[in-house]
Design an enzyme around this catalytic site. Structure first.
Site, PDB file in Angstrom:
ATOM      1  N   HIS A 160     -39.756 -36.555  97.152  1.00  0.00           N
ATOM      2  CA  HIS A 160     -40.193 -37.875  97.616  1.00  0.00           C
ATOM      3  C   HIS A 160     -39.164 -38.969  97.338  1.00  0.00           C
ATOM      4  O   HIS A 160     -39.254 -40.056  97.915  1.00  0.00           O
ATOM      5  CB  HIS A 160     -41.558 -38.236  97.013  1.00  0.00           C
ATOM      6  CG  HIS A 160     -41.542 -38.613  95.571  1.00  0.00           C
ATOM      7  ND1 HIS A 160     -41.856 -37.738  94.561  1.00  0.00           N
ATOM      8  CD2 HIS A 160     -41.255 -39.796  94.952  1.00  0.00           C
ATOM      9  CE1 HIS A 160     -41.791 -38.360  93.397  1.00  0.00           C
ATOM     10  NE2 HIS A 160     -41.416 -39.599  93.606  1.00  0.00           N
ATOM     11  N   ASP A 190     -42.252 -30.643  95.518  1.00  0.00           N
ATOM     12  CA  ASP A 190     -41.665 -31.973  95.340  1.00  0.00           C
ATOM     13  C   ASP A 190     -40.293 -31.899  94.671  1.00  0.00           C
ATOM     14  O   ASP A 190     -39.964 -32.710  93.802  1.00  0.00           O
ATOM     15  CB  ASP A 190     -42.601 -32.881  94.536  1.00  0.00           C
ATOM     16  CG  ASP A 190     -42.196 -34.355  94.638  1.00  0.00           C
ATOM     17  OD1 ASP A 190     -41.572 -34.723  95.650  1.00  0.00           O
ATOM     18  OD2 ASP A 190     -42.479 -35.119  93.695  1.00  0.00           O
ATOM     19  N   SER A 274     -38.836 -41.010  88.679  1.00  0.00           N
ATOM     20  CA  SER A 274     -39.019 -39.778  89.441  1.00  0.00           C
ATOM     21  C   SER A 274     -37.681 -39.064  89.642  1.00  0.00           C
ATOM     22  O   SER A 274     -36.704 -39.668  90.078  1.00  0.00           O
ATOM     23  CB  SER A 274     -39.634 -40.081  90.801  1.00  0.00           C
ATOM     24  OG  SER A 274     -40.934 -40.590  90.664  1.00  0.00           O
TER      25      SER A 274
END
Length: 430
Positions: A160, A190, A274
């Site tokens: 993402h 992911d 992230s």
């Protein structure tokens, strides 16, 4: 008779009628005068000595006063500098370099953590003007350099973080920028791999073993929360839980599509973290930071992809650019999402069957089609494992099967239990 004053009387007596002194009186007077003369001489000699002593004492006292006042007088003399500031109180400082297990781990791992910027194309203009396309930053995150091979360095991050990017830019620890190339990505886990030139890469991460982690073990999150302004931020916490499953909506339709297998930690993980590193006290990479639960009533719920789960994905993305997973060639919907009237009239499920996965469509020449699967079949079991939802089905298919494997499943068809067998293929063959 005449009268006159006493003064006139004494004056007249003194001038005209002064009595005669006897020889004895005269001698006594002479003795008294001599005594007075001697006393007068003695007093005169003592005054000179007293003046000298008093003067000497005054000189000494004056010298002492001048000596005591000299520092203050010097500062006020022409051409002198007032150094009163030098007399101010100084604060002593102690320079102690503190080294702990956390600082050692950060020193070892932090240089392998980089910043990642997602740059996308944006179209401006509209009805009244000619549309123009420009590029601009759409978001940022973190990544971890884990390998150098030849003139390339490979970086793992979250899918993402780079999703939809026209261009990916990597910011190195020294501030230099590198344009990156996408190697491969996987929406289900992911994870993504990108590469840059190895010219400015100084450090690569060391993979640890997430399977040996213990609850309560100290871990360290390294990344760039809220963008590159906080580059290389470090937060600490513990492993709050292992083998956690977090439901995620991958296509944004509001329905959970997958359950991500993660580590739970209370180390602060914020937007921008992230793709960053979760390391143990040995400075070893044991997780890729991925998400957090962001609710006002929730605090300290961050999640990281275990490195043992990530390594096979990273390896496959390097080789092929994608994760080739087995497929059955069907479309799905959970029984719980089907209204009760259709469960009874269309699917004709027994009353005791309240969960399972409905096949809504079958792709021609797919493994499911060849096995005889039909629309509205309800899958309730795969290889002897109960299937209650599409997440259960995907976990069994993606985690326990690979292309070329055989699969046995049981379905309810118009109220009857039917067993089907198929050989799995990948989506490229459909």
């Amino acid at each position: 008779m005449s009268y006159f004053s006493d003064d006139d009387k004494r004056e007249n007596l003194s001038e005209n009628n002064e009595p005669q002194k006897s020889p004895l009186q005269e001698r006594l007077e002479r003795d008294e005068l001599e005594k007075q003369s001697k006393r007068s001489k003695k007093r005169g000699g003592g005054s000179k000595g007293g003046y000298f002593f008093s003067g000497l004492v005054g000189v000494i006292i004056g010298a002492l006063l001048v000596w005591l006042m000299m520092p203050g007088l010097v500062n006020q003399m022409p051409g002198t500098t007032n150094n009163s500031s030098n007399n101010k109180t100084e604060i002593d400082q102690v320079a102690t370099e503190v080294t702990t297990d956390v600082t050692k781990a950060v020193d070892k791992a932090s240089a392998a953590v980089v910043g990642i910027t997602n740059i996308q194309e944006v179209t401006n203009g509209g009805f009244w003007s000619q549309p123009t396309t420009t590029t601009q930053e759409a978001g940022s995150g973190s990544g971890v350099v884990y390998k150098i091979e030849g003139d390339k360095a490979f970086i793992v991050t979250n899918n993402h973080v780079i999703e939809g990017a026209k261009q990916v830019e990597v910011t190195m620890p020294d501030g230099t920028k590198e344009e990156a190339q996408l190697v491969g990505s996987d929406i289900w886990t992911d994870l993504a791999v990108i590469s840059i030139s190895s010219k400015n890469v100084k450090t690569v991460a060391t993979f640890g073993n997430s399977d040996v982690l213990k609850q309560g073990e100290t871990v360290i999150a390294i990344g760039n929360p809220l963008g590159l302004d906080f580059y290389g931020s470090v937060t600490t916490g513990v492993v709050s839980g292992k083998d956690r499953s977090v439901p995620v909506d991958l296509n944004g339709d509001g329905t959970e599509d997958w359950q991500q297998e993660v580590l739970q930690t209370d180390a602060a993980i914020n937007p921008g973290n992230s793709g960053g590193a979760l390391v143990n006290l040995a400075g070893e990479l044991i997780g890729i930071n991925s998400m957090k639960i962001a609710e006002s009533s929730v605090e300290g719920l961050g999640f990281s992809i275990p490195i043992n789960s990530a390594i096979p994905i990273i390896t496959e993305l390097e080789k092929t650019g994608e994760m080739k997973r087995p497929t059955m060639g069907i479309s799905l919907v959970d029984v719980t999402d089907v209204p009760a009237i259709y469960q009874q009239q269309t699917l004709r499920l027994p009353e005791e069957v309240t969960t399972g996965v409905v096949i809504t469509d079958v792709i021609a020449n797919s493994p499911a089609a060849k096995a005889g699967a039909k629309q509205y079949d309800v899958i309730v079991e795969m290889d002897g494992e109960k299937i209650e939802s599409s997440i259960d089905l995907r976990k069994h298919l993606y985690n326990e099967k690979k292309t070329g494997d055989s699969l046995t499943m049981k379905v309810y068809r118009q109220g009857q239990l039917v067993e089907l067998k198929m050989t799995l293929t990948n989506s490229d063959s459909l």
